[in-house]
Write a protein that holds these residues in place. Structure first.
Motif, mmCIF file in Angstrom:
data_model
loop_
_atom_site.group_PDB
_atom_site.id
_atom_site.type_symbol
_atom_site.label_atom_id
_atom_site.label_comp_id
_atom_site.label_asym_id
_atom_site.label_seq_id
_atom_site.Cartn_x
_atom_site.Cartn_y
_atom_site.Cartn_z
ATOM 1 N N ASP A 11 8.012 3.713 -15.812
ATOM 2 C CA ASP A 11 7.871 2.292 -15.525
ATOM 3 C C ASP A 11 7.177 1.652 -16.730
ATOM 4 O OD1 ASP A 11 7.182 -0.256 -14.664
ATOM 5 O OD2 ASP A 11 6.707 0.415 -12.633
ATOM 6 N N GLU A 12 7.942 0.912 -17.508
ATOM 7 C CA GLU A 12 7.417 0.321 -18.739
ATOM 8 C C GLU A 12 6.318 -0.705 -18.483
ATOM 9 O OE1 GLU A 12 10.764 -1.058 -20.974
ATOM 10 O OE2 GLU A 12 11.559 0.973 -21.212
ATOM 11 N N ARG A 13 6.205 -1.171 -17.250
ATOM 12 C CA ARG A 13 5.113 -2.092 -16.941
ATOM 13 C C ARG A 13 3.782 -1.357 -16.894
ATOM 14 N NH1 ARG A 13 8.023 -4.002 -11.620
ATOM 15 N NH2 ARG A 13 8.165 -1.752 -11.662
ATOM 16 N N LEU A 14 3.831 -0.026 -16.655
ATOM 17 C CA LEU A 14 2.602 0.753 -16.529
ATOM 18 C C LEU A 14 2.153 1.370 -17.846
ATOM 19 C CD1 LEU A 14 3.280 2.568 -13.135
ATOM 20 C CD2 LEU A 14 1.932 0.497 -13.544
ATOM 21 N N LEU A 107 -6.621 -0.460 -6.484
ATOM 22 C CA LEU A 107 -6.988 0.325 -7.666
ATOM 23 C C LEU A 107 -6.507 1.764 -7.528
ATOM 24 C CD1 LEU A 107 -8.560 0.323 -10.405
ATOM 25 C CD2 LEU A 107 -10.409 1.377 -9.113
ATOM 26 N N ILE A 108 -6.708 2.357 -6.364
ATOM 27 C CA ILE A 108 -6.278 3.738 -6.152
ATOM 28 C C ILE A 108 -4.773 3.860 -6.373
ATOM 29 C CG2 ILE A 108 -5.984 5.550 -4.416
ATOM 30 C CD1 ILE A 108 -8.682 4.569 -3.197
ATOM 31 N N GLU A 109 -4.015 2.961 -5.794
ATOM 32 C CA GLU A 109 -2.551 3.007 -5.907
ATOM 33 C C GLU A 109 -2.095 2.804 -7.356
ATOM 34 O OE1 GLU A 109 1.114 0.252 -4.395
ATOM 35 O OE2 GLU A 109 -0.480 0.669 -2.954
ATOM 36 N N LEU A 110 -2.653 1.801 -8.022
ATOM 37 C CA LEU A 110 -2.261 1.517 -9.399
ATOM 38 C C LEU A 110 -2.704 2.642 -10.337
ATOM 39 C CD1 LEU A 110 -0.913 -0.340 -11.425
ATOM 40 C CD2 LEU A 110 -3.070 -1.625 -11.577
ATOM 41 N N ALA A 111 -3.886 3.193 -10.116
ATOM 42 C CA ALA A 111 -4.363 4.284 -10.960
ATOM 43 C C ALA A 111 -3.446 5.497 -10.820
ATOM 44 C CB ALA A 111 -5.796 4.647 -10.593
ATOM 45 N N ALA A 117 2.490 7.797 -14.915
ATOM 46 C CA ALA A 117 3.395 7.252 -15.930
ATOM 47 C C ALA A 117 2.995 7.700 -17.333
ATOM 48 C CB ALA A 117 3.429 5.724 -15.844
ATOM 49 N N ILE A 118 1.700 7.712 -17.645
ATOM 50 C CA ILE A 118 1.282 8.136 -18.984
ATOM 51 C C ILE A 118 1.491 9.641 -19.144
ATOM 52 C CG2 ILE A 118 -1.193 8.480 -18.531
ATOM 53 C CD1 ILE A 118 0.064 6.756 -21.651
ATOM 54 N N LYS A 119 1.320 10.393 -18.068
ATOM 55 C CA LYS A 119 1.586 11.835 -18.118
ATOM 56 C C LYS A 119 3.070 12.088 -18.366
ATOM 57 C CE LYS A 119 0.794 16.063 -15.496
ATOM 58 N NZ LYS A 119 0.260 16.620 -14.244
ATOM 59 N N MET A 120 3.915 11.325 -17.696
ATOM 60 C CA MET A 120 5.363 11.453 -17.899
ATOM 61 C C MET A 120 5.732 11.071 -19.331
ATOM 62 S SD MET A 120 8.462 9.718 -15.682
ATOM 63 C CE MET A 120 7.383 9.679 -14.272
ATOM 64 N N ARG A 121 5.085 10.030 -19.861
ATOM 65 C CA ARG A 121 5.352 9.612 -21.235
ATOM 66 C C ARG A 121 4.975 10.721 -22.203
ATOM 67 N NH1 ARG A 121 6.674 9.418 -25.446
ATOM 68 N NH2 ARG A 121 6.725 7.753 -26.962
#
Length: 127
Positions: A11-14, A107-111, A117-121
């Motif tokens: 998700d490029e927004r994340l 916050l929990i959900e977004l975190a 997402a960063i791990k996938m990147r």
């Protein structure tokens, strides 16, 4: 040797790819996986502290921890997480603690989504 390709879509927004590319330009591609690993482990601990601070209604700790999370999230391209952490920080600074506490589940959900997402990147590799 071919690089491993992942079929999962980030998700490029994340994850702001321009920030990732800037980190590579400022350092090197080889160091980025290590930076991300450190960010992931530190953020998980920090988020636990944030949840505890909210549950204990500890606004000073919440302010400090969200400030730190906001900075580290922005540094690695998790801009929406940074923005929400900074929003909570500023609510605490403005004495609007109940409003800050009310953002706990957001916050929990977004975190969770942002760190995934960063791990996938990271799994896609860097050049």
């Amino acid at each position: 040797m071919e690089e491993k390709q992942t079929t999962e879509i980030i998700d490029e927004r994340l994850v702001d790819e321009s920030v990732i590319q800037q980190v590579i330009e400022d350092t090197c591609a080889e160091v980025l996986p290590e930076l991300i690993d450190h960010y992931l482990s530190e953020s998980a601990l920090r988020i636990d502290k944030i949840i505890h601070a909210i549950d204990q209604k500890d606004a000073p700790t919440l302010e400090f921890e969200t400030h730190t999370l906001g900075s580290s999230a922005l540094a690695l391209g998790n801009r929406p997480l940074s923005n929400l952490a900074r929003k909570i920080e500023h609510l605490c600074l403005d004495g609007m603690n109940d409003e800050a506490y009310a953002l706990r589940d957001d916050l929990i959900e977004l975190a969770k989504a942002s760190l995934a997402a960063i791990k996938m990147r990271k799994q896609q590799g860097f050049q």
